[in-house]
Design a protein around this motif. Sequence first.
Motif, mmCIF file in Angstrom:
data_model
loop_
_atom_site.group_PDB
_atom_site.id
_atom_site.type_symbol
_atom_site.label_atom_id
_atom_site.label_comp_id
_atom_site.label_asym_id
_atom_site.label_seq_id
_atom_site.Cartn_x
_atom_site.Cartn_y
_atom_site.Cartn_z
ATOM 1 N N ILE A 83 92.720 51.677 -38.217
ATOM 2 C CA ILE A 83 91.891 52.152 -37.105
ATOM 3 C C ILE A 83 90.463 52.397 -37.574
ATOM 4 C CG2 ILE A 83 91.532 54.132 -35.569
ATOM 5 C CD1 ILE A 83 94.566 54.227 -35.239
ATOM 6 N N SER A 84 90.295 52.970 -38.753
ATOM 7 C CA SER A 84 88.941 53.226 -39.238
ATOM 8 C C SER A 84 88.204 51.929 -39.552
ATOM 9 C CB SER A 84 88.967 54.124 -40.466
ATOM 10 O OG SER A 84 89.639 53.483 -41.526
ATOM 11 N N MET A 85 88.907 50.920 -40.075
ATOM 12 C CA MET A 85 88.269 49.630 -40.343
ATOM 13 C C MET A 85 87.857 48.938 -39.046
ATOM 14 S SD MET A 85 88.026 49.186 -43.574
ATOM 15 C CE MET A 85 87.836 47.453 -43.832
ATOM 16 N N VAL A 86 88.690 49.003 -38.025
ATOM 17 C CA VAL A 86 88.342 48.403 -36.731
ATOM 18 C C VAL A 86 87.136 49.117 -36.132
ATOM 19 C CG1 VAL A 86 89.162 48.112 -34.360
ATOM 20 C CG2 VAL A 86 90.623 47.467 -36.260
ATOM 21 N N ALA A 87 87.096 50.427 -36.231
ATOM 22 C CA ALA A 87 85.947 51.179 -35.714
ATOM 23 C C ALA A 87 84.679 50.841 -36.491
ATOM 24 C CB ALA A 87 86.232 52.678 -35.793
ATOM 25 N N TRP A 88 84.790 50.669 -37.809
ATOM 26 C CA TRP A 88 83.637 50.324 -38.631
ATOM 27 C C TRP A 88 83.107 48.940 -38.266
ATOM 28 C CZ3 TRP A 88 83.486 46.832 -43.005
ATOM 29 C CH2 TRP A 88 82.280 46.889 -43.712
ATOM 30 N N VAL A 89 83.996 47.962 -38.092
ATOM 31 C CA VAL A 89 83.573 46.615 -37.709
ATOM 32 C C VAL A 89 82.943 46.638 -36.325
ATOM 33 C CG1 VAL A 89 84.457 44.318 -37.110
ATOM 34 C CG2 VAL A 89 85.194 45.426 -39.214
ATOM 35 N N HIS A 90 83.508 47.432 -35.425
ATOM 36 C CA HIS A 90 82.951 47.547 -34.081
ATOM 37 C C HIS A 90 81.543 48.144 -34.133
ATOM 38 C CE1 HIS A 90 82.905 47.925 -29.755
ATOM 39 N NE2 HIS A 90 82.594 49.201 -29.882
#
Length: 68
Positions: free
Chosen positions: A41-48
Amino acid sequence: MSTLLFALMRENPLPGLAAASLNVVFALCLVVLSLLLGITISMVAWVHTLGAHRLSTVRLGQERRTFA
């Protein structure tokens, strides 16, 4: 009946140890799963966030060209 089970557990503790170790393995799997989910979830938020930042800088660059 329960006294018979307690007597069997005193003589053969392996079923109790097996259940306890199964509980430990299950708990560790849940901990690892929650950690992986949090990292995902944190990686997806960072990419977003990176994508939104790049879009905003591109838009600013186009607006500067139009006004200049």
